[in-house]
Design an enzyme around this catalytic site. Structure first.
Site, PDB file in Angstrom:
ATOM      1  N   CYS A  11      47.959  71.650  57.319  1.00  0.00           N
ATOM      2  CA  CYS A  11      48.144  70.267  56.833  1.00  0.00           C
ATOM      3  C   CYS A  11      46.830  69.889  56.169  1.00  0.00           C
ATOM      4  CB  CYS A  11      48.425  69.329  57.994  1.00  0.00           C
ATOM      5  SG  CYS A  11      49.833  69.830  59.000  1.00  0.00           S
ATOM      6  N   ALA A  12      46.660  70.309  54.943  1.00  0.00           N
ATOM      7  CA  ALA A  12      45.302  70.393  54.387  1.00  0.00           C
ATOM      8  C   ALA A  12      44.837  69.168  53.614  1.00  0.00           C
ATOM      9  CB  ALA A  12      45.196  71.618  53.480  1.00  0.00           C
ATOM     10  N   ALA A  13      45.771  68.402  53.045  1.00  0.00           N
ATOM     11  CA  ALA A  13      45.364  67.347  52.115  1.00  0.00           C
ATOM     12  C   ALA A  13      44.833  66.117  52.850  1.00  0.00           C
ATOM     13  CB  ALA A  13      46.556  66.948  51.257  1.00  0.00           C
ATOM     14  N   GLY A  50      41.962  67.450  51.983  1.00  0.00           N
ATOM     15  CA  GLY A  50      41.153  68.653  51.831  1.00  0.00           C
ATOM     16  C   GLY A  50      39.733  68.596  52.372  1.00  0.00           C
ATOM     17  N   GLY A  51      39.403  67.551  53.114  1.00  0.00           N
ATOM     18  CA  GLY A  51      38.033  67.444  53.639  1.00  0.00           C
ATOM     19  C   GLY A  51      37.664  68.616  54.537  1.00  0.00           C
ATOM     20  N   LYS A  52      38.570  68.954  55.465  1.00  0.00           N
ATOM     21  CA  LYS A  52      38.226  70.019  56.415  1.00  0.00           C
ATOM     22  C   LYS A  52      38.310  71.392  55.739  1.00  0.00           C
ATOM     23  CE  LYS A  52      39.650  67.069  60.182  1.00  0.00           C
ATOM     24  NZ  LYS A  52      40.399  66.089  59.348  1.00  0.00           N
ATOM     25  N   ASP A 110      45.813  70.226  61.473  1.00  0.00           N
ATOM     26  CA  ASP A 110      45.274  68.853  61.464  1.00  0.00           C
ATOM     27  C   ASP A 110      46.483  67.953  61.210  1.00  0.00           C
ATOM     28  OD1 ASP A 110      43.638  66.663  61.330  1.00  0.00           O
ATOM     29  OD2 ASP A 110      42.805  67.126  59.353  1.00  0.00           O
ATOM     30  N   CYS A 117      43.786  62.476  64.425  1.00  0.00           N
ATOM     31  CA  CYS A 117      42.901  61.300  64.435  1.00  0.00           C
ATOM     32  C   CYS A 117      43.617  60.194  65.208  1.00  0.00           C
ATOM     33  CB  CYS A 117      42.497  60.871  63.026  1.00  0.00           C
ATOM     34  SG  CYS A 117      43.884  60.546  61.925  1.00  0.00           S
TER      35      CYS A 117
END
Ligand SMILES: C[S@@+](CC[C@H](N)C(=O)[O-])C[C@H]1O[C@@H](n2cnc3c(N)ncnc32)[C@H](O)[C@@H]1O
Length: 431
Positions: A255-257, A259-261, A323, A376
């Site tokens: 769940c990338a967007a 894209g911070g991590k 994430d 989060c």
């Protein structure tokens, strides 16, 4: 409803879109401020964020003075009254100016008939300050300015800390940076900032983290467009170190967007073979832009992580980051619209989605591999309970560090703790 040049009317329209149409605050702000003068945009932002931060309190006060609720089509007038109350209670502007300018904004909404109503409501709140104070202290919803359902869940999950969590949700968050350590050291970036008159301090929770004393627009961050630095909360920066992906490994970011991590994983190990998925192609486009700015490479794919047939070629991953989409109750201080957009019946759907993604990703991990689960959220059902359920279903999964029976699984960071957002982290090793 289109934009408007009047900043108070613009803020009221943003709040209308968030509360009545469940739009994201930032999306509504972008659209509505299209018609607002550049110089007034920070004011619209302050009014919209602040009014939503104190929404439950201001809404309760408005109801004290409204003889009957406004009709659905006039909820923009209701939102304008809240914008007026926010200025009176939380901003240092002279009361008469705040009242007059808010009353004037009715015309920009095309609702001049509401002048008397807005004026009467705002003036009554000043005149009857004791009644307002009594109402605020009598109701947790108004005192802590969070929805009742969320207060009840936090009380149940955190009998000792619930008030502190609610207060942290109303605080203004610090701006944290992630220095691109592949390009320069944290100390060198600190010196660049100082040369520009901006003060910041290093944070112990991540070797790349700096926290600014005062927020700055990104275009004033030295070297931002050249990829020297990114904006990211310190708690979010813990992910890459926990995942600890090494050059040459195959890594899945399910769940990338935006894209911070993913970017942080690649900053630490640029030779990682990263597959970054997200169900939302628009958000994935932002991930691409972010990686390009930093000069990093990954394979991006718009796909549903819970359906591996859409994205898996059958080769096992060494590490996986999940994430997961969540209630975002740990980041309310950054996104106060969560308090009005999120509903209790979202929770079963979210926990089901999280479980579905975990179930789908686990078989794609090699024995000895590591899965890092992140939210989060501060709600137990999305965090430790989700992990306990997963461990019950998978005998080949082991929490890291392994605890004795009954020990806590994962780490819950509460919002405001050491300046950080609220995050949950759990590492699972595959036997
Ligand atoms: C918490 S955000 C991820 C933040 C990101 N990892 C970062 O560090 O910038 C959760 C993301 O999950 C995505 N999402 C929701 N359901 C999904 C699914 N079934 N498969 C893949 N992505 C999903 C959302 O679009 C959202 O971008």
């Amino acid at each position: 409803m289109s934009g408007t040049a009047n900043p108070r009317a613009a803020a009221a329209r943003v709040i209308f879109q968030v509360t009545e149409e469940r739009r994201y605050l930032d999306a509504a702000l972008d659209e509505v401020t299209g018609a607002t003068a550049q110089v007034d945009r920070p004011l619209v932002q302050e009014l919209a964020y602040g009014t939503l931060r104190w929404y439950q309190q201001l809404d309760g006060i408005a109801h004290l003075f409204l003889a009957r609720p406004l009709k659905a089509r006039d909820r923009d007038v209701h939102a304008l009254i809240l914008v007026g109350l926010y200025q009176l209670r939380h901003l240092r502007v002279p009361a008469h100016a705040a009242v007059d300018q808010t009353v004037e904004a009715t015309a920009a909404l095309g609702k001049s008939w509401a002048k008397g109503l807005v004026n009467a409501c705002l003036r009554a709140s000043l005149r009857e300050a004791n009644r307002v104070a009594a109402a605020v202290s009598a109701s947790d919803e108004m005192r802590f300015s969070h929805p009742a359902w969320l207060i009840a869940r936090l009380r149940a999950d955190y009998p000792r800390d619930w008030q502190r969590i609610l207060e942290a949700g109303n605080a203004r968050p610090p701006m944290a940076l992630r220095v691109n350590l592949g390009r320069l050291s944290r100390e060198d970036y600190l010196a660049l900032l100082e040369r520009q008159g901006a003060l910041a301090h290093a944070h112990a929770a991540s070797d790349a983290a700096l926290v600014l004393d005062k927020p700055l627009p990104v275009d004033r961050l030295p070297g931002f467009s050249e990829g020297l630095v990114s904006v990211q909360d310190v708690a979010a920066q813990i992910a890459a170190a926990l995942l600890d992906a090494q050059n040459g490994e195959r890594v899945l970011d399910a769940c990338a967007a935006p894209g911070g991590k993913a970017a942080h994983i690649l900053e630490r190990a640029p030779e990682v073979e990263l597959l970054a998925l997200d169900i939302d192609p628009g958000r994935l486009a932002r991930t691409r832009a972010g990686l390009d700015r930093l000069g990093l490479a990954a394979r991006l794919l718009a796909a549903d992580a819970s359906k591996p047939t859409e994205w898996w070629d059958g080769r096992l991953f060494d590490r996986a980051l999940v994430d997961a989409p969540c209630s975002a109750t740990g980041v309310i201080r950054r996104h106060p619209d969560i308090k009005v957009r999120r509903r209790p019946d979202d929770l079963p759907k979210l926990t089901e989605t999280q479980a579905g993604i975990l179930e789908a990703v686990w078989p794609c991990l090699r024995p000895g591999g590591k899965l890092l689960y992140v939210t989060c959220s501060v709600l137990g059902e999305e965090n430790e309970q989700q992990m306990r359920g997963f461990l019950r279903r998978h005998a080949d999964a082991m929490p890291e560090p392994a605890g004795c029976a009954g020990a806590r699984i994962g780490r819950q960071i509460l919002p405001g703790e050491d300046e950080m957002d609220g995050f949950y982290y759990a590492c699972l090793l595959k036997r």
